[in-house]
Design a protein around this motif. Structure first.
Motif, PDB file in Angstrom:
ATOM      1  N   GLU A   1       0.829  -1.209   0.000  1.00 52.40           N
ATOM      2  CA  GLU A   1       0.000   0.000   0.000  1.00 52.40           C
ATOM      3  C   GLU A   1       0.859   1.252   0.000  1.00 52.40           C
ATOM      4  O   GLU A   1       0.605   2.201  -0.740  1.00 52.40           O
ATOM      5  N   ARG A   2       1.895   1.259   0.835  1.00 55.35           N
ATOM      6  CA  ARG A   2       2.793   2.418   0.910  1.00 55.35           C
ATOM      7  C   ARG A   2       3.535   2.596  -0.406  1.00 55.35           C
ATOM      8  O   ARG A   2       3.691   3.709  -0.902  1.00 55.35           O
ATOM      9  N   ALA A   3       4.000   1.495  -0.996  1.00 52.80           N
ATOM     10  CA  ALA A   3       4.697   1.570  -2.280  1.00 52.80           C
ATOM     11  C   ALA A   3       3.775   2.111  -3.370  1.00 52.80           C
ATOM     12  O   ALA A   3       4.180   2.951  -4.181  1.00 52.80           O
ATOM     13  N   ALA A   4       2.530   1.657  -3.397  1.00 58.35           N
ATOM     14  CA  ALA A   4       1.572   2.141  -4.401  1.00 58.35           C
ATOM     15  C   ALA A   4       1.332   3.636  -4.233  1.00 58.35           C
ATOM     16  O   ALA A   4       1.243   4.371  -5.229  1.00 58.35           O
ATOM     17  N   ALA A   5       1.249   4.111  -3.000  1.00 59.06           N
ATOM     18  CA  ALA A   5       1.061   5.547  -2.760  1.00 59.06           C
ATOM     19  C   ALA A   5       2.278   6.335  -3.237  1.00 59.06           C
ATOM     20  O   ALA A   5       2.134   7.398  -3.851  1.00 59.06           O
ATOM     21  N   LEU A   6       3.474   5.835  -2.986  1.00 59.77           N
ATOM     22  CA  LEU A   6       4.684   6.521  -3.452  1.00 59.77           C
ATOM     23  C   LEU A   6       4.783   6.498  -4.972  1.00 59.77           C
ATOM     24  O   LEU A   6       5.221   7.484  -5.584  1.00 59.77           O
ATOM     25  N   LEU A   7       4.375   5.402  -5.587  1.00 59.33           N
ATOM     26  CA  LEU A   7       4.373   5.340  -7.052  1.00 59.33           C
ATOM     27  C   LEU A   7       3.412   6.366  -7.633  1.00 59.33           C
ATOM     28  O   LEU A   7       3.694   6.992  -8.650  1.00 59.33           O
ATOM     29  N   ARG A   8       2.277   6.542  -6.976  1.00 59.39           N
ATOM     30  CA  ARG A   8       1.265   7.479  -7.442  1.00 59.39           C
ATOM     31  C   ARG A   8       1.677   8.933  -7.202  1.00 59.39           C
ATOM     32  O   ARG A   8       1.486   9.783  -8.056  1.00 59.39           O
ATOM     33  N   ASP A   9       2.262   9.200  -6.035  1.00 60.76           N
ATOM     34  CA  ASP A   9       2.458  10.583  -5.601  1.00 60.76           C
ATOM     35  C   ASP A   9       3.847  11.155  -5.814  1.00 60.76           C
ATOM     36  O   ASP A   9       4.054  12.347  -5.595  1.00 60.76           O
ATOM     37  N   THR A  10       4.825  10.324  -6.187  1.00 62.31           N
ATOM     38  CA  THR A  10       6.195  10.825  -6.337  1.00 62.31           C
ATOM     39  C   THR A  10       6.771  10.401  -7.677  1.00 62.31           C
ATOM     40  O   THR A  10       6.186   9.589  -8.393  1.00 62.31           O
ATOM     41  N   GLU A  11       7.922  10.942  -7.962  1.00 65.45           N
ATOM     42  CA  GLU A  11       8.673  10.555  -9.160  1.00 65.45           C
ATOM     43  C   GLU A  11       9.872   9.689  -8.799  1.00 65.45           C
ATOM     44  O   GLU A  11      10.760   9.483  -9.619  1.00 65.45           O
ATOM     45  N   LEU A  12       9.913   9.186  -7.557  1.00 65.97           N
ATOM     46  CA  LEU A  12      11.039   8.365  -7.116  1.00 65.97           C
ATOM     47  C   LEU A  12      11.172   7.121  -7.986  1.00 65.97           C
ATOM     48  O   LEU A  12      10.167   6.545  -8.405  1.00 65.97           O
ATOM     49  N   PRO A  13      12.407   6.681  -8.238  1.00 64.54           N
ATOM     50  CA  PRO A  13      12.601   5.431  -8.988  1.00 64.54           C
ATOM     51  C   PRO A  13      12.033   4.244  -8.206  1.00 64.54           C
ATOM     52  O   PRO A  13      12.002   4.250  -6.971  1.00 64.54           O
ATOM     53  N   VAL A  14      11.615   3.229  -8.913  1.00 61.49           N
ATOM     54  CA  VAL A  14      10.999   2.049  -8.299  1.00 61.49           C
ATOM     55  C   VAL A  14      11.947   1.414  -7.284  1.00 61.49           C
ATOM     56  O   VAL A  14      11.524   1.018  -6.195  1.00 61.49           O
ATOM     57  N   ILE A  15      13.227   1.345  -7.589  1.00 66.43           N
ATOM     58  CA  ILE A  15      14.181   0.721  -6.662  1.00 66.43           C
ATOM     59  C   ILE A  15      14.263   1.506  -5.349  1.00 66.43           C
ATOM     60  O   ILE A  15      14.341   0.915  -4.267  1.00 66.43           O
ATOM     61  N   GLU A  16      14.213   2.818  -5.426  1.00 66.34           N
ATOM     62  CA  GLU A  16      14.254   3.630  -4.205  1.00 66.34           C
ATOM     63  C   GLU A  16      12.976   3.433  -3.377  1.00 66.34           C
ATOM     64  O   GLU A  16      13.020   3.356  -2.150  1.00 66.34           O
ATOM     65  N   ILE A  17      11.843   3.335  -4.051  1.00 62.26           N
ATOM     66  CA  ILE A  17      10.578   3.066  -3.352  1.00 62.26           C
ATOM     67  C   ILE A  17      10.643   1.711  -2.662  1.00 62.26           C
ATOM     68  O   ILE A  17      10.245   1.574  -1.503  1.00 62.26           O
ATOM     69  N   ALA A  18      11.173   0.706  -3.359  1.00 61.01           N
ATOM     70  CA  ALA A  18      11.296  -0.633  -2.774  1.00 61.01           C
ATOM     71  C   ALA A  18      12.116  -0.590  -1.488  1.00 61.01           C
ATOM     72  O   ALA A  18      11.736  -1.179  -0.474  1.00 61.01           O
ATOM     73  N   MET A  19      13.217   0.121  -1.512  1.00 62.86           N
ATOM     74  CA  MET A  19      14.078   0.210  -0.325  1.00 62.86           C
ATOM     75  C   MET A  19      13.392   1.000   0.797  1.00 62.86           C
ATOM     76  O   MET A  19      13.493   0.623   1.965  1.00 62.86           O
ATOM     77  N   GLN A  20      12.671   2.059   0.437  1.00 56.54           N
ATOM     78  CA  GLN A  20      11.991   2.875   1.445  1.00 56.54           C
ATOM     79  C   GLN A  20      10.903   2.111   2.185  1.00 56.54           C
ATOM     80  O   GLN A  20      10.669   2.354   3.359  1.00 56.54           O
ATOM     81  N   VAL A  21      10.226   1.213   1.494  1.00 57.77           N
ATOM     82  CA  VAL A  21       9.111   0.505   2.131  1.00 57.77           C
ATOM     83  C   VAL A  21       9.533  -0.808   2.787  1.00 57.77           C
ATOM     84  O   VAL A  21       8.692  -1.501   3.347  1.00 57.77           O
ATOM     85  N   GLY A  22      10.832  -1.139   2.737  1.00 47.29           N
ATOM     86  CA  GLY A  22      11.310  -2.257   3.526  1.00 47.29           C
ATOM     87  C   GLY A  22      11.839  -3.474   2.804  1.00 47.29           C
ATOM     88  O   GLY A  22      12.163  -4.472   3.438  1.00 47.29           O
ATOM     89  N   TRP A  23      11.941  -3.439   1.478  1.00 53.28           N
ATOM     90  CA  TRP A  23      12.504  -4.581   0.767  1.00 53.28           C
ATOM     91  C   TRP A  23      13.992  -4.384   0.565  1.00 53.28           C
ATOM     92  O   TRP A  23      14.453  -3.270   0.314  1.00 53.28           O
ATOM     93  N   ASP A  24      14.741  -5.480   0.620  1.00 56.75           N
ATOM     94  CA  ASP A  24      16.175  -5.437   0.363  1.00 56.75           C
ATOM     95  C   ASP A  24      16.489  -5.815  -1.083  1.00 56.75           C
ATOM     96  O   ASP A  24      17.567  -5.534  -1.571  1.00 56.75           O
ATOM     97  N   SER A  25      15.542  -6.452  -1.741  1.00 58.12           N
ATOM     98  CA  SER A  25      15.749  -6.949  -3.096  1.00 58.12           C
ATOM     99  C   SER A  25      14.671  -6.392  -4.019  1.00 58.12           C
ATOM    100  O   SER A  25      13.472  -6.544  -3.744  1.00 58.12           O
ATOM    101  N   ILE A  26      15.090  -5.791  -5.118  1.00 56.44           N
ATOM    102  CA  ILE A  26      14.131  -5.249  -6.088  1.00 56.44           C
ATOM    103  C   ILE A  26      13.347  -6.390  -6.741  1.00 56.44           C
ATOM    104  O   ILE A  26      12.163  -6.238  -7.049  1.00 56.44           O
ATOM    105  N   GLY A  27      13.985  -7.548  -6.915  1.00 52.37           N
ATOM    106  CA  GLY A  27      13.293  -8.692  -7.511  1.00 52.37           C
ATOM    107  C   GLY A  27      12.165  -9.206  -6.628  1.00 52.37           C
ATOM    108  O   GLY A  27      11.062  -9.465  -7.099  1.00 52.37           O
ATOM    109  N   THR A  28      12.442  -9.338  -5.334  1.00 52.45           N
ATOM    110  CA  THR A  28      11.415  -9.787  -4.398  1.00 52.45           C
ATOM    111  C   THR A  28      10.300  -8.768  -4.304  1.00 52.45           C
ATOM    112  O   THR A  28       9.119  -9.119  -4.275  1.00 52.45           O
ATOM    113  N   PHE A  29      10.674  -7.492  -4.281  1.00 51.89           N
ATOM    114  CA  PHE A  29       9.664  -6.432  -4.246  1.00 51.89           C
ATOM    115  C   PHE A  29       8.757  -6.511  -5.465  1.00 51.89           C
ATOM    116  O   PHE A  29       7.529  -6.521  -5.345  1.00 51.89           O
ATOM    117  N   GLY A  30       9.356  -6.589  -6.654  1.00 52.01           N
ATOM    118  CA  GLY A  30       8.567  -6.630  -7.886  1.00 52.01           C
ATOM    119  C   GLY A  30       7.645  -7.834  -7.961  1.00 52.01           C
ATOM    120  O   GLY A  30       6.472  -7.720  -8.328  1.00 52.01           O
TER     121      GLY A  30
END
Length: 152
Positions: free
Chosen positions: A64-93
Motif C-alpha cells: 500500500e505504501r509503495a503504491a502511494a509513493l508510485l502514485r504521488d512521487t517521481e522516485l525510482p521504483v528501486i528507491e521506493i522498494a528500499m523505502q518501504v522495507g525490501w532489500d531486493s528489487i526482484g522480491t519487491f517486484g
C-alpha cells in the motif's frame, strides 16, 4: 472476557507498530515481544483477530505504501522498494505483482493516466480502492494461476 480484551489491546499495539513503520523488519518474534506473548500464541491470535497472518498484514501495508509513493512521487521504483522495507528489487517486484496484479511501473503508468479524472476524489477513498486484498498466501496465488494456465 477481560483477558480477551487485554490480549486484543496487545495485538492492536503490535498492529499499530506495523502501521507506523512498515519498512521495519517486523519478525513474528519482535511483534510477539511488543505484545508480551509467545510467538506461536501471537501468530495464532493475530490471525484470529484480524483475519490474516502478521507477515501477510505487513506485506499488505508495504505494498500500500509503495503504491502511494508510485502514485504521488517521481522516485525510482528501486528507491521506493528500499523505502518501504525490501532489500531486493526482484522480491519487491514479484510480491507487488502477485498482490496488486501488475508490476510497479505499470501501476504508476495507469494511475498517471487517470490522475486528472480522480483529482476531486478524497485521498482516503483512493487508498481504500487500491488496497490489496490478501486473503491467500502469495505462493498459493502463484500455484493457482499456474494451474489455471496449464488447464487452458
Amino acid at each position: 472476557m477481560n483477558r480477551d480484551l487485554q490480549l486484543l489491546r496487545r495485538l492492536l499495539r503490535a498492529k499499530d507498530r506495523i502501521d507506523a513503520e512498515p519498512n521495519q523488519p517486523w519478525t513474528v518474534s519482535r511483534l510477539a515481544s511488543v505484545s508480551g506473548v509467545s510467538e506461536a500464541h501471537f501468530a495464532r491470535c493475530f490471525r484470529e483477530a484480524f483475519g490474516i497472518p502478521p507477515h501477510r498484514y505487513l506485506l499488505t501495508r508495504r505494498v500500500e505504501r509503495a503504491a502511494a509513493l508510485l502514485r504521488d512521487t517521481e522516485l525510482p521504483v528501486i528507491e521506493i522498494a528500499m523505502q518501504v522495507g525490501w532489500d531486493s528489487i526482484g522480491t519487491f517486484g514479484r510480491t507487488f505483482r502477485d498482490i496488486m496484479g501488475e508490476n510497479p511501473t505499470a501501476l504508476r503508468r495507469r494511475l498517471r493516466v487517470h490522475d486528472d479524472a480522480l483529482e476531486w476524489v478524497p485521498h482516503c477513498f483512493l487508498s481504500a480502492a487500491h488496497r490489496p486484498h490478501l486473503k491467500m498466501a502469495v505462493s498459493e496465488k502463484r500455484r493457482s494461476t499456474k494451474g489455471a494456465r496449464q488447464d487452458a
